[in-house]
Design an enzyme around this catalytic site. Structure first.
Site, PDB file in Angstrom:
ATOM      1  N   THR A  82     -16.709   7.454  -8.237  1.00  0.00           N
ATOM      2  CA  THR A  82     -17.642   8.527  -8.591  1.00  0.00           C
ATOM      3  C   THR A  82     -17.904   8.578 -10.089  1.00  0.00           C
ATOM      4  O   THR A  82     -18.996   8.941 -10.525  1.00  0.00           O
ATOM      5  CB  THR A  82     -17.077   9.876  -8.107  1.00  0.00           C
ATOM      6  OG1 THR A  82     -17.049   9.848  -6.700  1.00  0.00           O
ATOM      7  CG2 THR A  82     -17.918  11.053  -8.550  1.00  0.00           C
ATOM      8  N   TYR A  99     -23.650  10.774  -2.823  1.00  0.00           N
ATOM      9  CA  TYR A  99     -24.187   9.916  -3.886  1.00  0.00           C
ATOM     10  C   TYR A  99     -23.663   8.489  -3.705  1.00  0.00           C
ATOM     11  O   TYR A  99     -22.825   8.221  -2.854  1.00  0.00           O
ATOM     12  CB  TYR A  99     -23.749  10.472  -5.255  1.00  0.00           C
ATOM     13  CG  TYR A  99     -22.273  10.734  -5.304  1.00  0.00           C
ATOM     14  CD1 TYR A  99     -21.377   9.715  -5.606  1.00  0.00           C
ATOM     15  CD2 TYR A  99     -21.762  11.996  -4.996  1.00  0.00           C
ATOM     16  CE1 TYR A  99     -20.025   9.942  -5.605  1.00  0.00           C
ATOM     17  CE2 TYR A  99     -20.397  12.230  -4.995  1.00  0.00           C
ATOM     18  CZ  TYR A  99     -19.534  11.201  -5.296  1.00  0.00           C
ATOM     19  OH  TYR A  99     -18.191  11.418  -5.273  1.00  0.00           O
ATOM     20  N   THR A 104     -11.666   8.313  -7.039  1.00  0.00           N
ATOM     21  CA  THR A 104     -10.483   9.178  -6.927  1.00  0.00           C
ATOM     22  C   THR A 104      -9.783   9.081  -5.571  1.00  0.00           C
ATOM     23  O   THR A 104      -8.614   9.428  -5.455  1.00  0.00           O
ATOM     24  CB  THR A 104     -10.864  10.652  -7.175  1.00  0.00           C
ATOM     25  OG1 THR A 104     -11.828  11.043  -6.196  1.00  0.00           O
ATOM     26  CG2 THR A 104     -11.399  10.854  -8.571  1.00  0.00           C
ATOM     27  N   ASP A 105     -10.522   8.605  -4.539  1.00  0.00           N
ATOM     28  CA  ASP A 105      -9.939   8.678  -3.189  1.00  0.00           C
ATOM     29  C   ASP A 105      -8.650   7.868  -3.061  1.00  0.00           C
ATOM     30  O   ASP A 105      -7.703   8.303  -2.407  1.00  0.00           O
ATOM     31  CB  ASP A 105     -10.964   8.205  -2.144  1.00  0.00           C
ATOM     32  CG  ASP A 105     -12.090   9.215  -1.975  1.00  0.00           C
ATOM     33  OD1 ASP A 105     -11.964  10.337  -2.496  1.00  0.00           O
ATOM     34  OD2 ASP A 105     -13.096   8.884  -1.322  1.00  0.00           O
ATOM     35  N   LYS A 144      -3.757  13.004  -4.759  1.00  0.00           N
ATOM     36  CA  LYS A 144      -5.010  13.771  -4.657  1.00  0.00           C
ATOM     37  C   LYS A 144      -4.790  14.875  -3.632  1.00  0.00           C
ATOM     38  O   LYS A 144      -4.497  14.588  -2.468  1.00  0.00           O
ATOM     39  CB  LYS A 144      -6.158  12.839  -4.240  1.00  0.00           C
ATOM     40  CG  LYS A 144      -7.514  13.529  -4.226  1.00  0.00           C
ATOM     41  CD  LYS A 144      -8.666  12.556  -3.997  1.00  0.00           C
ATOM     42  CE  LYS A 144      -9.989  13.297  -4.074  1.00  0.00           C
ATOM     43  NZ  LYS A 144     -11.154  12.438  -3.884  1.00  0.00           N
ATOM     44  N   GLU A 183      18.286   8.116   9.946  1.00  0.00           N
ATOM     45  CA  GLU A 183      19.181   6.976  10.199  1.00  0.00           C
ATOM     46  C   GLU A 183      19.742   6.985  11.624  1.00  0.00           C
ATOM     47  O   GLU A 183      19.805   8.010  12.284  1.00  0.00           O
ATOM     48  CB  GLU A 183      20.311   6.929   9.157  1.00  0.00           C
ATOM     49  CG  GLU A 183      21.323   8.016   9.265  1.00  0.00           C
ATOM     50  CD  GLU A 183      22.254   8.035   8.050  1.00  0.00           C
ATOM     51  OE1 GLU A 183      22.369   7.017   7.334  1.00  0.00           O
ATOM     52  OE2 GLU A 183      22.855   9.085   7.823  1.00  0.00           O
TER      53      GLU A 183
HETATM   54  C1  SIN Z   1     -14.485   9.568  -5.968  1.00  0.00           C
HETATM   55  O1  SIN Z   1     -14.471   8.711  -6.816  1.00  0.00           O
HETATM   56  O2  SIN Z   1     -14.211  10.756  -6.278  1.00  0.00           O
HETATM   57  C2  SIN Z   1     -14.807   9.337  -4.526  1.00  0.00           C
HETATM   58  C3  SIN Z   1     -15.300   7.981  -4.216  1.00  0.00           C
HETATM   59  C4  SIN Z   1     -14.305   6.920  -4.505  1.00  0.00           C
HETATM   60  O3  SIN Z   1     -13.098   7.149  -4.393  1.00  0.00           O
HETATM   61  O4  SIN Z   1     -14.737   5.808  -4.850  1.00  0.00           O
END
Ligand code: SIN
Length: 382
Positions: free
Chosen positions: A62, A76, A143-144, A216, A338
Site C-alpha cells: 500500500t 486500490y 502491511t499484510d 498486525k 507434550e
Molecule cells: C497493505 O500494504 O497495507 C495491504 C496490501 C499489502 O499488504 O500489500
C-alpha cells in the site's frame, strides 16, 4: 575517451576513500538526477559526506499503492509506484541521509515468496552489511505480511546495522497518506546510531517496534502494528527517535547465516477449530509440506482425533509440527502440548506466521526434530 559519467564515478569513489574534508555532491536539478554511484552500483541523488548513507529496498504494498480516488483506502492497486517515486515524494529525507533505492519487487505483500525473502536478505547483507560506507537499510513493504518479512530479516541480517521495515495503511494517492511520514521516520531511525544492535524493527505510526514480536492487529486502521505484551521499543516525536531501553535482543532469538541457502522448504499453517478434520493435515503433507504449524485453539489445542493424526505424521514421516495459537496474544507452553509418544513442539510466544518463518529457516539447515524442538523451546516458559 573516458565517458564523463565513469570519470565522475571514479573521481567520487577516490574522494570517498581518501577525503579529509566532506564530499559534497548537492542534489541534482529538482532533486531527481543521480549525482553519485557507489562501488556496488547504487545511485544517489545527493552525496553529502557528513550524512549517513541509507538504502531503501522497495517491495510494493500500500505504501506504493495508487487509486484514482483520494478517499479510497480499500480496493486500490498495491505496488503501483516505484522506489524512485517513493524517495522523491519525501525530499526532507535528504536532510537526514544520502539515500539510494533498490526495487527488489513491486507486489502486494500476499505475493511475497520465500525466494523474494532470500534475495532481499542477501541484497541487504551485500549492499549494506558488507559495505562499510552504508549505515542502514529500510524496506518498504505491504502491511499484510510485513511481520513475516520483518521476522525473516531479523533472523538473517545480523551485522548490527539498523534494518527498518515500513509500510502504510493508506495508499500514496489518499488524503493524509501515512506512507511519506512513515518512510521519513524509517530513514531517520535507520540513520540513527542509537538504532544499532537492536535487530530488525518495524517503524510505523510514530512507533518503533521489534520485528520479533510485533504483529498486525487490525485489518484497516493506522495504529495496527503492536506487540501487546512486549510493548514498543521506542517512539518518534518530531521525527526524532526516543528508545525506551538500551539495545537488547529478544529472548530465544536465533541468528541464521543464509549465504548458502537457495530455497526455504514448504511449511503450511493449519487453523484449529471445532470439528477440525484430520485430512487437512494429511493433504498438506501429501502436497509437499516439510513442516506444519498449527494455529491451535487456546494454548495450541486441537481435537483428540487430530492429535492422534499429528503423532502419526511426526513418528511415521518425521515431519515436525509446531503448535502455536490462533489468539493474538499469549503463549503455548510445552507442558500444554507434550506427550510420551511423539515429539510435540510448542511455539511459545511466537504466533503461527512467525513460527512458520522460523521453522522454514530451521528446515533449510536441518530436518532434525530434536534440534528444531530445542530452538522453539527457547521461546517457551514451561
Ligand atoms: C497493505 O500494504 O497495507 C495491504 C496490501 C499489502 O499488504 O500489500
Amino acid at each position: 575517451m573516458v565517458p564523463i559519467k565513469s570519470f565522475l564515478v571514479a573521481l567520487a569513489t577516490l574522494a570517498w576513500q581518501s577525503s579529509a574534508s566532506p564530499l559534497l555532491y548537492s542534489r541534482g536539478a529538482n532533486g531527481t538526477g543521480f549525482v553519485f554511484t557507489n562501488a556496488n552500483g547504487l545511485n544517489f541523488t545527493q552525496m553529502n559526506h557528513t550524512l549517513p548513507n541509507i538504502t531503501i529496498f522497495a517491495t510494493g504494498g500500500t505504501i506504493a499503492g495508487s487509486d484514482s480516488s483520494s478517499t479510497a483506502t480499500t480496493g486500490y492497486t498495491s505496488g503501483a509506484v516505484g522506489v524512485r517515486a517513493l524517495i522523491d515524494a519525501v525530499p526532507s529525507m535528504l536532510d537526514i541521509a544520502n539515500v539510494a533505492g533498490v526495487q527488489t519487487a513491486n507486489v502486494g505483500s500476499e505475493d511475497i515468496t520465500s525466494d523474494i525473502l532470500i534475495s532481499l536478505s542477501k541484497q541487504i547483507n551485500k549492499l549494506v552489511c558488507d559495505d562499510s560506507t552504508m549505515a542502514g537499510a529500510v524496506v518498504t513493504h505491504g502491511t499484510d505480511t510485513l511481520e513475516e518479512t520483518a521476522f525473516f530479516l531479523d533472523a538473517t541480517v545480523n551485522c548490527g546495522k539498523p534494518v527498518i521495515i515500513v509500510g502504510a495503511m493508506r495508499p500514496s494517492t489518499a488524503i493524509s497518506a501515512d506512507g511519506p511520514f512513515n518512510l521519513l521516520e524509517s530513514v531517520t531511525v535507520a540513520a540513527s546510531t542509537k538504532a544499532k544492535n537492536r535487530g530488525a524493527m518495524i517503524v510505523m505510526n510514530d512507533r518503533i517496534a521489534s520485528a520479533y514480536y510485533t504483529t498486525k492487529t487490525n485489518a484497516n486502521t493506522m495504529d495496527t502494528f503492536k506487540a501487546m505484551e512486549m510493548g514498543f521499543l521506542g517512539e518518534m516525536i518530531s521525527n526524532t527517535p526516543f528508545f525506551f531501553y538500551p539495545p537488547v535482543q529478544p529472548t530465544g532469538k536465533k541468528d541464521f547465516d543464509i549465504s548458502n541457502v537457495k530455497e526455504i522448504p514448504r511449511v503450511d499453517i493449519l487453523f484449529s477449530y471445532e470439528d477440525m478434520h484430520n485430512d487437512t493435515l494429511y493433504n498438506a503433507v501429501e502436497s509437499g509440506a516439510k513442516g506444519i504449524v498449527i494455529a491451535g485453539a487456546g494454548a495450541g489445542g486441537v481435537t483428540t482425533s487430530f492429535n492422534y493424526a499429528m503423532e502419526d505424521v511426526i513418528n511415521r514421516l518425521g515431519i515436525p509440527i509446531i503448535q502455536s495459537m490462533r489468539t493474538v496474544n499469549g503463549e503455548v507452553p510445552l507442558s500444554d502440548v507434550e506427550s510420551n509418544s511423539a515429539t510435540h513442539i510448542a511455539s511459545g510466544y511466537l504466533n503461527p506466521q512467525k513460527s512458520r518463518i522460523l521453522l522454514g529457516l530451521l528446515l533449510a539447515k536441518s530436518s532434525n526434530i530434536t534440534e528444531i524442538a530445542s530452538t522453539f523451546a527457547l521461546n517457551t516458559n514451561a
